[in-house]
Design a protein around this motif. Structure first.
Motif, PDB file in Angstrom:
ATOM      1  N   ALA A   1     -10.565   1.351  59.551  1.00 21.94           N
ATOM      2  CA  ALA A   1      -9.219   0.970  59.989  1.00 21.94           C
ATOM      3  C   ALA A   1      -9.299  -0.051  61.108  1.00 21.94           C
ATOM      4  CB  ALA A   1      -8.446   2.202  60.451  1.00 21.94           C
ATOM      5  N   GLU A   2     -10.265   0.113  62.014  1.00 23.89           N
ATOM      6  CA  GLU A   2     -10.398  -0.821  63.137  1.00 23.89           C
ATOM      7  C   GLU A   2     -10.799  -2.201  62.641  1.00 23.89           C
ATOM      8  OE1 GLU A   2      -9.679  -1.901  66.653  1.00 23.89           O
ATOM      9  OE2 GLU A   2      -9.812   0.253  66.446  1.00 23.89           O
ATOM     10  N   ASP A   3     -11.760  -2.247  61.703  1.00 23.65           N
ATOM     11  CA  ASP A   3     -12.234  -3.525  61.176  1.00 23.65           C
ATOM     12  C   ASP A   3     -11.098  -4.320  60.579  1.00 23.65           C
ATOM     13  OD1 ASP A   3     -15.459  -2.373  59.869  1.00 23.65           O
ATOM     14  OD2 ASP A   3     -14.705  -2.684  61.905  1.00 23.65           O
ATOM     15  N   ASN A   4     -10.246  -3.650  59.781  1.00 25.82           N
ATOM     16  CA  ASN A   4      -9.201  -4.336  59.042  1.00 25.82           C
ATOM     17  C   ASN A   4      -8.086  -4.850  59.931  1.00 25.82           C
ATOM     18  OD1 ASN A   4     -10.490  -4.017  56.612  1.00 25.82           O
ATOM     19  ND2 ASN A   4      -9.426  -2.123  56.081  1.00 25.82           N
ATOM     20  N   LYS A   5      -8.105  -4.516  61.208  1.00 20.41           N
ATOM     21  CA  LYS A   5      -7.041  -4.973  62.090  1.00 20.41           C
ATOM     22  C   LYS A   5      -7.344  -6.326  62.722  1.00 20.41           C
ATOM     23  CE  LYS A   5      -5.216  -0.407  63.083  1.00 20.41           C
ATOM     24  NZ  LYS A   5      -3.985  -0.660  62.317  1.00 20.41           N
ATOM     25  N   LEU A   6      -8.499  -6.891  62.426  1.00 17.86           N
ATOM     26  CA  LEU A   6      -8.832  -8.205  62.958  1.00 17.86           C
ATOM     27  C   LEU A   6      -8.376  -9.294  62.001  1.00 17.86           C
ATOM     28  CD1 LEU A   6     -12.475  -7.739  64.316  1.00 17.86           C
ATOM     29  CD2 LEU A   6     -10.345  -7.812  65.624  1.00 17.86           C
ATOM     30  N   SER A   7      -7.730 -10.305  62.551  1.00 12.70           N
ATOM     31  CA  SER A   7      -7.458 -11.506  61.766  1.00 12.70           C
ATOM     32  C   SER A   7      -8.709 -12.382  61.790  1.00 12.70           C
ATOM     33  CB  SER A   7      -6.278 -12.270  62.370  1.00 12.70           C
ATOM     34  OG  SER A   7      -6.638 -12.826  63.635  1.00 12.70           O
ATOM     35  N   PHE A   8      -8.691 -13.428  60.968  1.00 17.40           N
ATOM     36  CA  PHE A   8      -9.833 -14.343  60.952  1.00 17.40           C
ATOM     37  C   PHE A   8      -9.992 -15.021  62.309  1.00 17.40           C
ATOM     38  CE2 PHE A   8     -11.777 -18.506  59.486  1.00 17.40           C
ATOM     39  CZ  PHE A   8     -13.038 -17.960  59.274  1.00 17.40           C
ATOM     40  N   LEU A   9      -8.878 -15.411  62.930  1.00 17.44           N
ATOM     41  CA  LEU A   9      -8.955 -16.014  64.264  1.00 17.44           C
ATOM     42  C   LEU A   9      -9.530 -15.029  65.270  1.00 17.44           C
ATOM     43  CD1 LEU A   9      -8.374 -18.121  66.457  1.00 17.44           C
ATOM     44  CD2 LEU A   9      -6.045 -17.210  66.600  1.00 17.44           C
ATOM     45  N   GLU A  10      -9.057 -13.792  65.249  1.00 18.01           N
ATOM     46  CA  GLU A  10      -9.546 -12.800  66.200  1.00 18.01           C
ATOM     47  C   GLU A  10     -11.040 -12.546  66.012  1.00 18.01           C
ATOM     48  OE1 GLU A  10      -5.460 -10.192  66.822  1.00 18.01           O
ATOM     49  OE2 GLU A  10      -6.796  -9.758  65.139  1.00 18.01           O
ATOM     50  N   TYR A  11     -11.477 -12.456  64.757  1.00 17.26           N
ATOM     51  CA  TYR A  11     -12.895 -12.245  64.473  1.00 17.26           C
ATOM     52  C   TYR A  11     -13.734 -13.380  65.058  1.00 17.26           C
ATOM     53  CZ  TYR A  11     -17.209 -11.611  61.796  1.00 17.26           C
ATOM     54  OH  TYR A  11     -18.520 -11.445  61.429  1.00 17.26           O
ATOM     55  N   MET A  12     -13.309 -14.611  64.822  1.00 17.61           N
ATOM     56  CA  MET A  12     -14.057 -15.766  65.324  1.00 17.61           C
ATOM     57  C   MET A  12     -13.979 -15.878  66.844  1.00 17.61           C
ATOM     58  SD  MET A  12     -15.569 -17.352  62.841  1.00 17.61           S
ATOM     59  CE  MET A  12     -15.834 -19.014  63.465  1.00 17.61           C
ATOM     60  N   LEU A  13     -12.829 -15.530  67.409  1.00 14.37           N
ATOM     61  CA  LEU A  13     -12.660 -15.602  68.860  1.00 14.37           C
ATOM     62  C   LEU A  13     -13.529 -14.558  69.561  1.00 14.37           C
ATOM     63  CD1 LEU A  13     -11.310 -16.818  71.318  1.00 14.37           C
ATOM     64  CD2 LEU A  13      -9.283 -15.432  70.856  1.00 14.37           C
ATOM     65  N   ILE A  14     -13.582 -13.361  69.008  1.00 11.34           N
ATOM     66  CA  ILE A  14     -14.446 -12.326  69.581  1.00 11.34           C
ATOM     67  C   ILE A  14     -15.906 -12.760  69.513  1.00 11.34           C
ATOM     68  CG2 ILE A  14     -15.318  -9.976  69.283  1.00 11.34           C
ATOM     69  CD1 ILE A  14     -12.499  -9.224  68.271  1.00 11.34           C
ATOM     70  N   GLY A  15     -16.313 -13.308  68.366  1.00  6.86           N
ATOM     71  CA  GLY A  15     -17.687 -13.779  68.230  1.00  6.86           C
ATOM     72  C   GLY A  15     -18.027 -14.864  69.229  1.00  6.86           C
ATOM     73  N   THR A  16     -17.092 -15.770  69.459  1.00  5.13           N
ATOM     74  CA  THR A  16     -17.300 -16.837  70.442  1.00  5.13           C
ATOM     75  C   THR A  16     -17.420 -16.264  71.843  1.00  5.13           C
ATOM     76  OG1 THR A  16     -16.052 -18.402  69.075  1.00  5.13           O
ATOM     77  CG2 THR A  16     -16.325 -18.954  71.405  1.00  5.13           C
ATOM     78  N   GLU A  17     -16.544 -15.312  72.173  1.00  2.00           N
ATOM     79  CA  GLU A  17     -16.580 -14.715  73.507  1.00  2.00           C
ATOM     80  C   GLU A  17     -17.852 -13.896  73.720  1.00  2.00           C
ATOM     81  OE1 GLU A  17     -11.896 -14.482  74.742  1.00  2.00           O
ATOM     82  OE2 GLU A  17     -12.862 -12.641  74.053  1.00  2.00           O
ATOM     83  N   LEU A  18     -18.357 -13.278  72.657  1.00  2.00           N
ATOM     84  CA  LEU A  18     -19.626 -12.559  72.769  1.00  2.00           C
ATOM     85  C   LEU A  18     -20.749 -13.512  73.181  1.00  2.00           C
ATOM     86  CD1 LEU A  18     -19.421 -10.271  69.613  1.00  2.00           C
ATOM     87  CD2 LEU A  18     -19.689  -9.471  71.960  1.00  2.00           C
ATOM     88  N   LEU A  19     -20.792 -14.660  72.536  1.00  2.00           N
ATOM     89  CA  LEU A  19     -21.824 -15.650  72.850  1.00  2.00           C
ATOM     90  C   LEU A  19     -21.663 -16.181  74.264  1.00  2.00           C
ATOM     91  CD1 LEU A  19     -24.200 -17.329  71.712  1.00  2.00           C
ATOM     92  CD2 LEU A  19     -22.513 -19.027  70.969  1.00  2.00           C
TER      93      LEU A  19
END
Length: 290
Positions: free
Chosen positions: A131-149
């Motif tokens: 359920a948590e995974d499916n709540k991310l949009s494509f932008l959110e997924y990419m933004l989180i990945g960028t912020e992780l880096l």
């Protein structure tokens, strides 16, 4: 042009140093070694704020121009869409607890009719990974990945930088922490921790993107979210720099501000904070640059 004129005062020392170091021979070595070693406290001192704000204008304007080259592509903002449903969690991300909210930053976003309904992929949080995974949009997924880096190289330890998804970032960093000044913001009221990014993300998706991008879809989803991230990070930095500006103005007239605060006069505080002539000048400068 207006761009070079407005930024020349800010960047002349660094440009001179860059030009000298790029030429060959002993002269470049001498020039470079004669430059003072700047500390983080020098770069983030209050006198440097104004010049930094002018440079940030240019960054934001040109980032918006880049984003406007693509269609709305509303599907990149829809949670649980076909584009993002099977992405899972960005590698290295931590899952926020239920108490932290759905995503730890952006909040629910209404993307409008083009991207499917704003309710797509929403619903009550049940604590399950799926359920948590499916709540991310494509932008959110990419933004989180960028912020992780970026968090690994201490971006979000800087006073003017705030992550959109802070609860998803691990505490470890690749670089040692820098020595930031401790007196840029008052410790009263937790000013250092105030984060406007949840509001900013919603406003950007619901108001800014529709106003700068043509409607419809051009299938350039990767380029679209990369442009979105560039805009969002630039806007966030500029918005949070406002805290330093407000602090500087408060220190110039603490008694005047305190009286207005004691009288619960929010309008008076805003009037004292703002300078109409400067705001008009900034708007004219922004229009010329755009």
């Amino acid at each position: 042009g207006s761009d070079s004129d407005s930024s020349s005062d800010d960047t002349t020392p660094s440009k001179s140093s860059d030009n000298s170091s790029s030429s060959s021979g002993e002269e470049s070595t001498t020039t470079s070694s004669s430059q003072p070693h700047l500390k983080t406290t020098d770069i983030l001192s209050l006198p440097s704020i104004r010049s930094t704000l002018i440079r940030q204008e240019e960054t934001i304007i040109f980032a918006l121009i880049e984003r406007s080259q693509f269609r709305h592509n509303a599907v990149v903002y829809a949670r649980g869409s076909d584009l993002s449903r099977d992405l899972g969690v960005p590698l290295g991300s931590t899952l926020p607890s239920v108490d932290d909210g759905v995503d730890g930053g952006g909040g629910d976003v209404d993307v409008g009719d083009d991207g499917g309904s704003g309710d797509e992929g929403s619903g009550d949080v049940d604590g399950s990974k799926e359920a948590e995974d499916n709540k991310l949009s494509f932008l959110e997924y990419m933004l989180i990945g960028t912020e992780l880096l970026h968090s690994g190289v201490r971006r979000y330890t800087s006073p003017e930088e705030h992550a959109f998804f802070p609860t998803r970032l691990p505490p470890t960093m690749l670089l040692d922490a820098l020595d930031y000044p401790t007196d840029l913001l008052s410790t009263t009221g937790g000013a250092c921790d105030v984060n406007f990014n949840e509001i900013l993300l919603k406003k950007y998706i619901n108001a800014v993107v529709p106003s700068i991008a043509d409607g419809g879809d051009d299938e350039q989803y990767g380029s679209t979210v990369l442009a979105d991230i560039a805009v969002l990070q630039a806007l966030s930095r500029r918005v949070h720099y406002g805290k330093f500006v407000a602090e500087s103005k408060y220190r110039s007239d603490p008694d005047g501000y305190q009286k207005l605060v004691d009288d619960n006069d929010a309008g008076g505080v805003m009037k004292l904070l703002t300078n109409g002539k400067v705001e008009d000048m900034v708007l004219r400068r922004a229009r010329l640059k755009a």
